[in-house]
Motif scaffolding. Structure first.
Motif, PDB file in Angstrom:
ATOM      1  N   ASP A 216      -8.644   9.156   2.763  1.00  0.00           N
ATOM      2  CA  ASP A 216      -9.800   9.883   3.275  1.00  0.00           C
ATOM      3  C   ASP A 216     -10.164  10.964   2.272  1.00  0.00           C
ATOM      4  OD1 ASP A 216     -11.716  11.266   4.632  1.00  0.00           O
ATOM      5  OD2 ASP A 216     -10.460  11.780   6.335  1.00  0.00           O
ATOM      6  N   ASN A 217     -11.349  10.911   1.742  1.00  0.00           N
ATOM      7  CA  ASN A 217     -11.761  11.863   0.717  1.00  0.00           C
ATOM      8  C   ASN A 217     -12.867  12.778   1.253  1.00  0.00           C
ATOM      9  OD1 ASN A 217     -11.622  13.078  -1.741  1.00  0.00           O
ATOM     10  ND2 ASN A 217     -12.829  11.550  -2.820  1.00  0.00           N
ATOM     11  N   THR A 218     -12.790  13.095   2.559  1.00  0.00           N
ATOM     12  CA  THR A 218     -13.782  13.962   3.174  1.00  0.00           C
ATOM     13  C   THR A 218     -13.079  15.141   3.827  1.00  0.00           C
ATOM     14  OG1 THR A 218     -13.687  12.755   5.260  1.00  0.00           O
ATOM     15  CG2 THR A 218     -15.316  12.017   3.645  1.00  0.00           C
ATOM     16  N   GLY A 219     -13.842  16.136   4.184  1.00  0.00           N
ATOM     17  CA  GLY A 219     -13.286  17.282   4.890  1.00  0.00           C
ATOM     18  C   GLY A 219     -12.681  18.301   3.938  1.00  0.00           C
ATOM     19  N   ALA A 220     -12.199  19.381   4.521  1.00  0.00           N
ATOM     20  CA  ALA A 220     -11.616  20.475   3.742  1.00  0.00           C
ATOM     21  C   ALA A 220     -10.255  20.088   3.177  1.00  0.00           C
ATOM     22  CB  ALA A 220     -11.468  21.705   4.629  1.00  0.00           C
ATOM     23  N   ASP A 221      -9.928  20.657   2.026  1.00  0.00           N
ATOM     24  CA  ASP A 221      -8.611  20.419   1.426  1.00  0.00           C
ATOM     25  C   ASP A 221      -7.534  21.127   2.230  1.00  0.00           C
ATOM     26  OD1 ASP A 221      -9.547  18.903  -0.650  1.00  0.00           O
ATOM     27  OD2 ASP A 221      -9.574  20.538  -2.101  1.00  0.00           O
ATOM     28  N   PRO A 222      -6.397  20.483   2.431  1.00  0.00           N
ATOM     29  CA  PRO A 222      -5.284  21.154   3.096  1.00  0.00           C
ATOM     30  C   PRO A 222      -4.569  22.097   2.117  1.00  0.00           C
ATOM     31  CG  PRO A 222      -4.662  18.935   2.477  1.00  0.00           C
ATOM     32  CD  PRO A 222      -6.106  19.091   2.123  1.00  0.00           C
ATOM     33  N   ASP A 223      -3.726  22.963   2.643  1.00  0.00           N
ATOM     34  CA  ASP A 223      -2.910  23.833   1.791  1.00  0.00           C
ATOM     35  C   ASP A 223      -1.789  23.055   1.125  1.00  0.00           C
ATOM     36  OD1 ASP A 223      -4.392  26.050   2.487  1.00  0.00           O
ATOM     37  OD2 ASP A 223      -3.076  26.573   4.141  1.00  0.00           O
TER      38      ASP A 223
ATOM     39  N   LEU B  59      -9.420  10.592  -4.768  1.00  0.00           N
ATOM     40  CA  LEU B  59      -8.490  11.550  -4.170  1.00  0.00           C
ATOM     41  C   LEU B  59      -7.501  12.113  -5.184  1.00  0.00           C
ATOM     42  CD1 LEU B  59      -8.091  12.840  -1.472  1.00  0.00           C
ATOM     43  CD2 LEU B  59      -6.543  11.000  -0.833  1.00  0.00           C
ATOM     44  N   ARG B  60      -7.083  11.321  -6.167  1.00  0.00           N
ATOM     45  CA  ARG B  60      -6.132  11.816  -7.164  1.00  0.00           C
ATOM     46  C   ARG B  60      -6.720  12.998  -7.928  1.00  0.00           C
ATOM     47  NH1 ARG B  60      -4.466   9.994 -12.906  1.00  0.00           N
ATOM     48  NH2 ARG B  60      -2.388  10.833 -13.089  1.00  0.00           N
ATOM     49  N   ALA B  61      -7.959  12.885  -8.351  1.00  0.00           N
ATOM     50  CA  ALA B  61      -8.606  13.975  -9.086  1.00  0.00           C
ATOM     51  C   ALA B  61      -8.766  15.208  -8.201  1.00  0.00           C
ATOM     52  CB  ALA B  61      -9.963  13.528  -9.612  1.00  0.00           C
ATOM     53  N   ARG B  62      -9.100  14.993  -6.945  1.00  0.00           N
ATOM     54  CA  ARG B  62      -9.259  16.103  -6.001  1.00  0.00           C
ATOM     55  C   ARG B  62      -7.936  16.844  -5.791  1.00  0.00           C
ATOM     56  NH1 ARG B  62     -11.407  15.207   0.135  1.00  0.00           N
ATOM     57  NH2 ARG B  62     -10.928  17.298   0.889  1.00  0.00           N
ATOM     58  N   ILE B  63      -6.860  16.104  -5.611  1.00  0.00           N
ATOM     59  CA  ILE B  63      -5.539  16.721  -5.433  1.00  0.00           C
ATOM     60  C   ILE B  63      -5.138  17.478  -6.692  1.00  0.00           C
ATOM     61  CG2 ILE B  63      -3.073  16.249  -5.130  1.00  0.00           C
ATOM     62  CD1 ILE B  63      -3.949  13.828  -3.375  1.00  0.00           C
ATOM     63  N   ALA B  64      -5.296  16.842  -7.855  1.00  0.00           N
ATOM     64  CA  ALA B  64      -4.919  17.480  -9.121  1.00  0.00           C
ATOM     65  C   ALA B  64      -5.679  18.779  -9.328  1.00  0.00           C
ATOM     66  CB  ALA B  64      -5.155  16.521 -10.286  1.00  0.00           C
TER      67      ALA B  64
ATOM     68  N   ALA C 180      -7.033  20.762  -7.006  1.00  0.00           N
ATOM     69  CA  ALA C 180      -6.596  21.754  -6.027  1.00  0.00           C
ATOM     70  C   ALA C 180      -5.260  22.373  -6.424  1.00  0.00           C
ATOM     71  CB  ALA C 180      -6.503  21.123  -4.641  1.00  0.00           C
ATOM     72  N   VAL C 181      -4.349  21.552  -6.927  1.00  0.00           N
ATOM     73  CA  VAL C 181      -3.034  22.054  -7.345  1.00  0.00           C
ATOM     74  C   VAL C 181      -3.177  22.885  -8.624  1.00  0.00           C
ATOM     75  CG1 VAL C 181      -0.747  21.377  -8.179  1.00  0.00           C
ATOM     76  CG2 VAL C 181      -1.738  20.222  -6.203  1.00  0.00           C
ATOM     77  N   ARG C 182      -3.917  22.382  -9.585  1.00  0.00           N
ATOM     78  CA  ARG C 182      -4.105  23.087 -10.852  1.00  0.00           C
ATOM     79  C   ARG C 182      -4.743  24.463 -10.648  1.00  0.00           C
ATOM     80  NH1 ARG C 182      -6.677  19.381 -13.124  1.00  0.00           N
ATOM     81  NH2 ARG C 182      -8.762  20.099 -12.682  1.00  0.00           N
ATOM     82  N   LEU C 183      -5.702  24.551  -9.735  1.00  0.00           N
ATOM     83  CA  LEU C 183      -6.398  25.809  -9.481  1.00  0.00           C
ATOM     84  C   LEU C 183      -5.625  26.742  -8.551  1.00  0.00           C
ATOM     85  CD1 LEU C 183     -10.015  24.387  -9.105  1.00  0.00           C
ATOM     86  CD2 LEU C 183      -9.071  25.677 -11.051  1.00  0.00           C
ATOM     87  N   GLY C 184      -4.501  26.264  -8.017  1.00  0.00           N
ATOM     88  CA  GLY C 184      -3.676  27.095  -7.148  1.00  0.00           C
ATOM     89  C   GLY C 184      -4.146  27.155  -5.707  1.00  0.00           C
ATOM     90  N   HIS C 185      -5.038  26.245  -5.307  1.00  0.00           N
ATOM     91  CA  HIS C 185      -5.544  26.226  -3.936  1.00  0.00           C
ATOM     92  C   HIS C 185      -4.630  25.448  -2.992  1.00  0.00           C
ATOM     93  CE1 HIS C 185      -9.265  27.997  -5.283  1.00  0.00           C
ATOM     94  NE2 HIS C 185      -9.398  27.040  -6.185  1.00  0.00           N
ATOM     95  N   ALA C 186      -3.764  24.641  -3.546  1.00  0.00           N
ATOM     96  CA  ALA C 186      -2.925  23.784  -2.708  1.00  0.00           C
ATOM     97  C   ALA C 186      -1.610  23.480  -3.422  1.00  0.00           C
ATOM     98  CB  ALA C 186      -3.650  22.477  -2.382  1.00  0.00           C
ATOM     99  N   ARG C 187      -0.675  22.969  -2.649  1.00  0.00           N
ATOM    100  CA  ARG C 187       0.595  22.478  -3.176  1.00  0.00           C
ATOM    101  C   ARG C 187       0.668  20.983  -2.912  1.00  0.00           C
ATOM    102  NH1 ARG C 187       4.176  25.015   0.494  1.00  0.00           N
ATOM    103  NH2 ARG C 187       2.323  25.295   1.741  1.00  0.00           N
ATOM    104  N   LEU C 188       1.581  20.322  -3.608  1.00  0.00           N
ATOM    105  CA  LEU C 188       1.761  18.884  -3.449  1.00  0.00           C
ATOM    106  C   LEU C 188       3.238  18.589  -3.262  1.00  0.00           C
ATOM    107  CD1 LEU C 188       0.957  15.836  -3.751  1.00  0.00           C
ATOM    108  CD2 LEU C 188       1.231  16.134  -6.212  1.00  0.00           C
ATOM    109  N   PHE C 189       3.555  17.780  -2.262  1.00  0.00           N
ATOM    110  CA  PHE C 189       4.913  17.271  -2.116  1.00  0.00           C
ATOM    111  C   PHE C 189       4.798  15.762  -2.041  1.00  0.00           C
ATOM    112  CE2 PHE C 189       8.918  16.100  -0.203  1.00  0.00           C
ATOM    113  CZ  PHE C 189       9.788  16.872  -0.933  1.00  0.00           C
TER     114      PHE C 189
END
Length: 136
Positions: A5-12, A29-34, A36-45
């Motif tokens: 799902d590539n819609t809606g707000a990004d999670p933390d 979605l991969r680019a979106r996640i990358a 968000a993590v690179r900019l410090g808006h989110a974490r990835l596990f």
């Protein structure tokens, strides 16, 4: 959220389990996640699996991702018919976890290994703590 799902707000926190790169790339979605993590808006596990990281026969396709605290080349899966238990420096904080396989991946320079399957990393996080990986 559905994994593609590539819609809606990004999670933390983005949580990916057995996520092959091809599906994430085609959905954007991969680019979106990358980002968000690179900019410090989110974490990835990321939870490993036979179709993540390098994966079975290289199907995961994450080997070239500098965001991850490990590297991977081709097929990194290790099968453990008898099971393998993760161990860590503080065993009382690590629940007993038996896995019947894992991804054998070397940590990147500066990454922190919190648990191991024998000599191989089981739980790894990036130096800044924003990206974590469980290699089962």
């Amino acid at each position: 959220m559905h994994p593609l799902d590539n819609t809606g707000a990004d999670p933390d926190l983005w949580l990916l389990a057995d996520a092959p790169r091809a599906a994430l790339v085609s959905s954007g979605l991969r680019a979106r996640i990358a980002a968000a993590v690179r900019l410090g808006h989110a974490r990835l596990f990321m939870l490993g699996g036979c179709f993540s990281l390098g994966g079975h026969r290289g199907a995961g396709g994450w080997h070239d991702n500098p965001m991850l605290p490990v590297t991977s080349e081709g097929d990194d899966t290790v099968e453990c018919v008898g099971g393998v238990v993760a161990t860590g420096p503080e065993p009382e904080k690590l629940p007993t976890w038996t896995s019947w396989g894992y991804n054998r991946v070397p940590p990147r320079v500066g990454a922190r290994v919190g648990a191991r399957f024998g000599e191989d990393p089981a739980l790894v996080r990036s130096a800044d703590g924003r990206v974590g990986l469980w290699c089962s």
